[in-house]
Design a protein around this motif. Structure first.
Motif, PDB file in Angstrom:
ATOM      1  N   ARG A 176      87.230 -32.993 137.392  1.00  0.00           N
ATOM      2  CA  ARG A 176      85.905 -33.310 136.848  1.00  0.00           C
ATOM      3  C   ARG A 176      85.049 -32.047 136.801  1.00  0.00           C
ATOM      4  NH1 ARG A 176      82.851 -36.032 142.167  1.00  0.00           N
ATOM      5  NH2 ARG A 176      83.168 -34.171 143.407  1.00  0.00           N
ATOM      6  N   GLU A 177      85.096 -31.239 137.888  1.00  0.00           N
ATOM      7  CA  GLU A 177      84.323 -29.998 137.916  1.00  0.00           C
ATOM      8  C   GLU A 177      84.805 -29.035 136.833  1.00  0.00           C
ATOM      9  OE1 GLU A 177      84.491 -31.658 142.109  1.00  0.00           O
ATOM     10  OE2 GLU A 177      85.931 -31.269 140.506  1.00  0.00           O
ATOM     11  N   GLY A 178      86.117 -28.975 136.665  1.00  0.00           N
ATOM     12  CA  GLY A 178      86.677 -28.071 135.658  1.00  0.00           C
ATOM     13  C   GLY A 178      86.263 -28.468 134.254  1.00  0.00           C
ATOM     14  N   ILE A 179      86.337 -29.750 133.939  1.00  0.00           N
ATOM     15  CA  ILE A 179      85.977 -30.223 132.606  1.00  0.00           C
ATOM     16  C   ILE A 179      84.488 -30.003 132.357  1.00  0.00           C
ATOM     17  CG2 ILE A 179      85.826 -32.261 131.123  1.00  0.00           C
ATOM     18  CD1 ILE A 179      88.378 -33.286 132.553  1.00  0.00           C
ATOM     19  N   ASP A 180      83.652 -30.326 133.341  1.00  0.00           N
ATOM     20  CA  ASP A 180      82.214 -30.108 133.176  1.00  0.00           C
ATOM     21  C   ASP A 180      81.899 -28.626 132.951  1.00  0.00           C
ATOM     22  OD1 ASP A 180      81.446 -32.727 133.290  1.00  0.00           O
ATOM     23  OD2 ASP A 180      80.466 -32.611 135.250  1.00  0.00           O
ATOM     24  N   THR A 181      82.501 -27.772 133.756  1.00  0.00           N
ATOM     25  CA  THR A 181      82.278 -26.331 133.620  1.00  0.00           C
ATOM     26  C   THR A 181      82.754 -25.829 132.265  1.00  0.00           C
ATOM     27  OG1 THR A 181      82.446 -25.971 136.012  1.00  0.00           O
ATOM     28  CG2 THR A 181      82.826 -24.066 134.589  1.00  0.00           C
ATOM     29  N   GLY A 214      78.453 -24.780 125.285  1.00  0.00           N
ATOM     30  CA  GLY A 214      77.013 -24.572 125.429  1.00  0.00           C
ATOM     31  C   GLY A 214      76.217 -25.852 125.537  1.00  0.00           C
ATOM     32  N   VAL A 215      76.891 -26.983 125.849  1.00  0.00           N
ATOM     33  CA  VAL A 215      76.167 -28.236 126.035  1.00  0.00           C
ATOM     34  C   VAL A 215      75.375 -28.147 127.341  1.00  0.00           C
ATOM     35  CG1 VAL A 215      77.821 -29.606 124.725  1.00  0.00           C
ATOM     36  CG2 VAL A 215      78.151 -29.318 127.185  1.00  0.00           C
ATOM     37  N   PRO A 216      74.216 -28.831 127.405  1.00  0.00           N
ATOM     38  CA  PRO A 216      73.382 -28.694 128.608  1.00  0.00           C
ATOM     39  C   PRO A 216      73.984 -29.304 129.862  1.00  0.00           C
ATOM     40  CG  PRO A 216      72.431 -30.284 127.063  1.00  0.00           C
ATOM     41  CD  PRO A 216      73.561 -29.613 126.351  1.00  0.00           C
ATOM     42  N   MET A 217      74.841 -30.320 129.712  1.00  0.00           N
ATOM     43  CA  MET A 217      75.479 -30.963 130.865  1.00  0.00           C
ATOM     44  C   MET A 217      76.932 -31.242 130.526  1.00  0.00           C
ATOM     45  SD  MET A 217      72.612 -33.796 132.026  1.00  0.00           S
ATOM     46  CE  MET A 217      73.361 -34.091 133.632  1.00  0.00           C
ATOM     47  N   GLY A 218      77.794 -31.128 131.536  1.00  0.00           N
ATOM     48  CA  GLY A 218      79.178 -31.517 131.347  1.00  0.00           C
ATOM     49  C   GLY A 218      79.282 -33.032 131.214  1.00  0.00           C
ATOM     50  N   PRO A 219      80.413 -33.541 130.730  1.00  0.00           N
ATOM     51  CA  PRO A 219      80.532 -34.981 130.446  1.00  0.00           C
ATOM     52  C   PRO A 219      80.352 -35.875 131.661  1.00  0.00           C
ATOM     53  CG  PRO A 219      82.655 -33.859 130.186  1.00  0.00           C
ATOM     54  CD  PRO A 219      81.615 -32.813 130.293  1.00  0.00           C
ATOM     55  N   PHE A 220      80.826 -35.473 132.832  1.00  0.00           N
ATOM     56  CA  PHE A 220      80.734 -36.361 134.000  1.00  0.00           C
ATOM     57  C   PHE A 220      79.338 -36.347 134.616  1.00  0.00           C
ATOM     58  CE2 PHE A 220      85.220 -35.148 133.588  1.00  0.00           C
ATOM     59  CZ  PHE A 220      85.691 -36.394 133.230  1.00  0.00           C
ATOM     60  N   ALA A 221      78.706 -35.188 134.617  1.00  0.00           N
ATOM     61  CA  ALA A 221      77.305 -35.147 135.049  1.00  0.00           C
ATOM     62  C   ALA A 221      76.443 -35.979 134.101  1.00  0.00           C
ATOM     63  CB  ALA A 221      76.815 -33.698 135.097  1.00  0.00           C
ATOM     64  N   LEU A 222      76.757 -35.937 132.804  1.00  0.00           N
ATOM     65  CA  LEU A 222      75.982 -36.700 131.823  1.00  0.00           C
ATOM     66  C   LEU A 222      76.250 -38.195 131.958  1.00  0.00           C
ATOM     67  CD1 LEU A 222      74.036 -36.774 129.500  1.00  0.00           C
ATOM     68  CD2 LEU A 222      75.918 -36.227 127.934  1.00  0.00           C
ATOM     69  N   GLY A 261      69.080 -35.625 119.983  1.00  0.00           N
ATOM     70  CA  GLY A 261      69.414 -36.719 120.888  1.00  0.00           C
ATOM     71  C   GLY A 261      70.176 -36.287 122.118  1.00  0.00           C
ATOM     72  N   CYS A 262      70.930 -35.185 122.010  1.00  0.00           N
ATOM     73  CA  CYS A 262      71.780 -34.758 123.126  1.00  0.00           C
ATOM     74  C   CYS A 262      71.462 -33.355 123.629  1.00  0.00           C
ATOM     75  CB  CYS A 262      73.257 -34.800 122.705  1.00  0.00           C
ATOM     76  SG  CYS A 262      73.824 -36.414 122.149  1.00  0.00           S
ATOM     77  N   GLY A 263      70.608 -32.636 122.921  1.00  0.00           N
ATOM     78  CA  GLY A 263      70.303 -31.272 123.341  1.00  0.00           C
ATOM     79  C   GLY A 263      71.414 -30.294 123.044  1.00  0.00           C
ATOM     80  N   TYR A 264      72.293 -30.638 122.085  1.00  0.00           N
ATOM     81  CA  TYR A 264      73.384 -29.725 121.738  1.00  0.00           C
ATOM     82  C   TYR A 264      72.828 -28.492 121.022  1.00  0.00           C
ATOM     83  CZ  TYR A 264      76.974 -33.226 122.821  1.00  0.00           C
ATOM     84  OH  TYR A 264      77.805 -34.124 123.449  1.00  0.00           O
ATOM     85  N   PRO A 265      73.438 -27.331 121.238  1.00  0.00           N
ATOM     86  CA  PRO A 265      72.949 -26.118 120.577  1.00  0.00           C
ATOM     87  C   PRO A 265      73.184 -26.122 119.075  1.00  0.00           C
ATOM     88  CG  PRO A 265      74.983 -25.679 121.779  1.00  0.00           C
ATOM     89  CD  PRO A 265      74.560 -27.063 122.165  1.00  0.00           C
ATOM     90  N   ALA A 266      74.158 -26.904 118.602  1.00  0.00           N
ATOM     91  CA  ALA A 266      74.452 -26.993 117.176  1.00  0.00           C
ATOM     92  C   ALA A 266      74.993 -28.379 116.871  1.00  0.00           C
ATOM     93  CB  ALA A 266      75.473 -25.926 116.759  1.00  0.00           C
ATOM     94  N   GLY A 267      74.766 -28.830 115.650  1.00  0.00           N
ATOM     95  CA  GLY A 267      75.324 -30.105 115.229  1.00  0.00           C
ATOM     96  C   GLY A 267      76.801 -29.958 114.909  1.00  0.00           C
TER      97      GLY A 267
END
Length: 496
Positions: free
Chosen positions: A213-218, A225-233, A440-446
Motif C-alpha cells: 500500500r505504501e509503495g503504490i501510494d508513493t 503528481g497526484v496529491p494523494m495516493g489511492p489508499f490514503a484517498l 474534482g480530484c486536484g490532479y495536475p493534468a486531465g
C-alpha cells in the motif's frame, strides 16, 4: 424562456447539504433549508454556523458578511415551505428509495415550473426523475465536498431533460462561482466513474501482491503528481462510500473492473471505514515517509538498457564500479548486481544470465521515482541493493513484482483508456472530462492532457501489454486510440 433562479430549497442539511445552502446564500439567493425533524434541523444549523465560522476565523468573511449569509437561509422541517421555490436540490443519503420518495413529494408540493435537482454522486438521475410528473425538469447538480470550497459542479442531464435546461443550471453554477461540466446520466458521472475505478484497481493490485500500500501510494504521488495516493484517498473518502459507488457502477456495467475489490468489502464489514472510523487501509496513522538511504553493500554493478551510460556514470561518481553492457549475456560475470533499465518485464533477460538472481529491473519514472522490479529468480539481497542504488542517484525506490507496466503505468493507462471510452460514448467532452478531474480530484493534468504528454502510441502500446498479460477486455485499447495511432494523429485534444 430563460429561468430566473432566485429562491432555492435545499433538502438535507448534513455536511454536504449545509455547504450547498451556504454556497447559494453566498451568491445572494434566498434559501430554504429543510430537515426531517427539529433535532436534525439543529445539527444543520450547527453545520452552517461552523462552516461560516471557520471562514470568519480565517479572514475570508467579516462578521457582517457571515450574518448576511445566514440571514438569507430559512430553516424548516416542512417540505411545504418549498412550494414557491424556483429550484429544489436534495442532499439526503445515497439510498434510491429515499430519493424516489422525496421526489414524489416534491413533485406534489412544488409549482410545475420548479426545477428539481439531485446532488447524487452516482445514482441514476433518470430513475429518480421517473417518479415525478416532470421528468424533463429534473437534473443532477453534483457538488463536491466541501461545497463552499470545491469549484466543480457536475450538471447531469437525462435523455428526457428539457432542451436548454442543463445549460441554464450550468449558468446558475457559474453564478455561484463554480465551474460546471455537462455530463450524461451514467453511473458515477465523470469524476466518480473514473476515480473510483482507478482506486478499485489499486486495491486489486494490492490484493494481488504487486506492491505494498505504501509503495503504490508513493509511486502514484511521485510518478504522476497526484496529491494523494489511492489508499490514503480511499481512507479520506470513506471505504463504505467507495464500496457503495463501485456497487452502483458494477450494477450498471457488469464490468469486472467495477466489481468492488474483496478487500474493500472485508474492511467495510469489519467497520474499518477510513478516517471517519479511525482506521482503514492505514490504521489511523499518516502514510509513512520513505526511509532514509543506507549505502548498498555491493561494489560492482552492470547496467543495461536505454539510459545505461548515464545511470552507470552517476553510480561511478558515487564510488561504485559500474559498467554498461549491450545485452544480458554480455553482463560482467563478476558484477554483484545487474540493473536492467526497462519499462517492460525483465524475466526474459534474467533467464539468459549465468546468475539470474543478480538481475533487477529498474523503471525510472519522472525525475523522482524508481520502480524496482524483482523477478521470481531475483534474490532479496539484489533487490535491496538496487533499492539503495536508486536512492543514491536521487530516486525514491518502490519495490514491485515483474509485471506488465509495473505500478504507475499499470494504474495510469487503464484510467486514461476509461476516459477515452467515456468521451467516445458521447456523454462528456474531452475538455469537460479534463476540467472535472483537475477540479474534482486536484490532479495536475486531465486525462487527455496526460495522453498528449505521454503520446498516443505510448499509451496504446502500454494498454496492449496489459491486455496481453491480464486478458482483461477493459485493458484492450479503446478503438479510438487504435484509430488515432494508425492515422498518425499526434494530439487527441486536436479532435475536440
Amino acid at each position: 424562456m430563460t429561468r430566473s433562479f432566485e429562491k432555492v430549497g435545499v433538502v438535507g442539511l448534513g455536511t454536504m447539504g449545509a455547504g450547498i445552502a451556504e454556497v447559494f446564500a453566498r451568491a445572494g439567493l434566498t434559501v430554504v433549508g429543510v430537515e426531517a425533524d427539529h433535532e436534525a434541523l439543529g445539527r444543520g444549523r450547527g453545520n452552517l454556523e461552523s462552516s461560516t465560522g471557520r471562514a470568519l476565523a480565517k479572514g475570508r468573511l467579516s462578521e457582517a458578511e457571515q450574518a448576511e449569509i445566514l440571514g438569507r437561509i430559512t430553516l424548516t422541517t416542512s417540505l411545504e415551505d418549498l412550494a414557491d421555490a424556483d429550484l429544489v436540490i436534495e442532499a439526503i443519503p445515497e439510498i434510491m428509495d429515499f430519493k424516489r420518495t422525496l421526489f414524489t413529494e416534491l413533485d406534489r408540493i412544488c409549482e410545475p415550473s420548479t426545477v428539481l435537482a439531485t446532488n447524487t454522486s452516482s445514482l441514476s438521475v433518470t430513475e429518480i426523475a421517473a417518479t415525478t410528473g416532470r421528468p424533463g425538469r429534473v437534473v443532477g447538480m453534483h457538488f463536491f465536498n466541501p461545497a463552499p470550497v470545491m469549484k466543480l459542479v457536475e450538471v447531469v442531464h437525462t435523455v428526457v431533460t428539457e432542451d436548454g435546461l442543463a445549460e441554464e443550471v450550468a449558468d446558475l453554477a457559474r453564478r455561484l462561482g463554480k465551474t460546471p461540466v455537462s455530463v450524461g446520466d451514467r453511473a458515477g458521472f465523470v469524476v466518480n466513474r473514473l476515480l473510483l475505478t482507478y482506486l478499485n484497481h489499486a486495491a486489486v493490485m494490492l490484493e494481488n501482491g504487486l506492491a505494498t500500500r505504501e509503495g503504490i501510494d508513493t509511486a502514484m504521488k511521485l510518478g504522476v503528481g497526484v496529491p494523494m495516493g489511492p489508499f490514503a484517498l480511499l481512507d479520506l473518502i470513506g471505504l463504505d462510500t467507495s464500496y457503495e459507488v463501485m456497487c452502483v457502477l458494477f450494477q450498471e456495467t457488469r464490468d469486472r473492473r467495477h466489481a468492488p475489490a474483496p478487500i474493500l468489502r472485508e474492511l467495510v464489514t469489519a467497520g474499518l471505514l477510513g478516517r471517519k472510523s479511525g482506521a482503514g487501509f492505514y490504521n489511523g496513522e499518516a502514510p509513512p515517509t520513505p526511509p532514509a538511504a543506507g549505502k548498498p553493500t555491493v561494489t560492482s554493478v552492470a547496467v543495461l538498457g536505454e539510459g545505461a551510460e548515464e545511470f552507470a556514470a552517476r553510480l561511478g561518481d558515487a564510488g561504485f564500479k559500474a559498467t554498461t553492457t549491450q545485452a544480458a549475456t554480455d553482463a560482467t560475470e563478476d558484477a554483484d548486481v545487474v540493473v536492467a533499465l526497462s519499462h517492460t518485464p525483465v524475466i526474459e533477460l534474467a533467464a539468459r544470465l549465468p546468475h539470474p538472481r543478480r538481475l533487477v529491473g529498474l523503471h525510472l519514472v519522472g525525475d523522482k521515482l524508481a520502480e524496482v522490479a524483482s523477478t521470481v529468480l531475483t534474490s532479496p539481497e539484489a533487490t535491496c541493493a538496487v533499492e539503495g542504488l536508486a536512492k543514491i542517484v536521487g530516486r525514491v525506490p518502490v519495490h514491485c513484482k515483474d509485471r506488465a507496466e509495473f505500478v504507475v503505468d499499470a494504474l495510469l493507462y487503464p484510467y486514461l483508456n476509461d476516459a477515452v471510452r467515456m468521451h467516445d460514448s458521447g456523454y462528456a467532452t474531452m475538455d469537460d472530462i479534463d476540467v472535472a478531474m483537475k477540479l474534482g480530484c486536484g490532479y495536475p493534468a486531465g486525462p487527455f492532457e496526460t495522453i498528449d504528454t505521454l503520446g498516443l502510441e505510448t499509451v496504446r502500446d502500454g494498454l496492449r501489454a496489459l491486455y496481453a498479460e491480464y486478458r482483461d477486455p477493459a485493458f484492450a485499447p479503446a478503438p479510438l486510440l487504435d484509430q488515432l495511432v494508425t492515422a498518425g494523429v499526434r494530439s487527441i485534444r486536436g479532435l475536440s
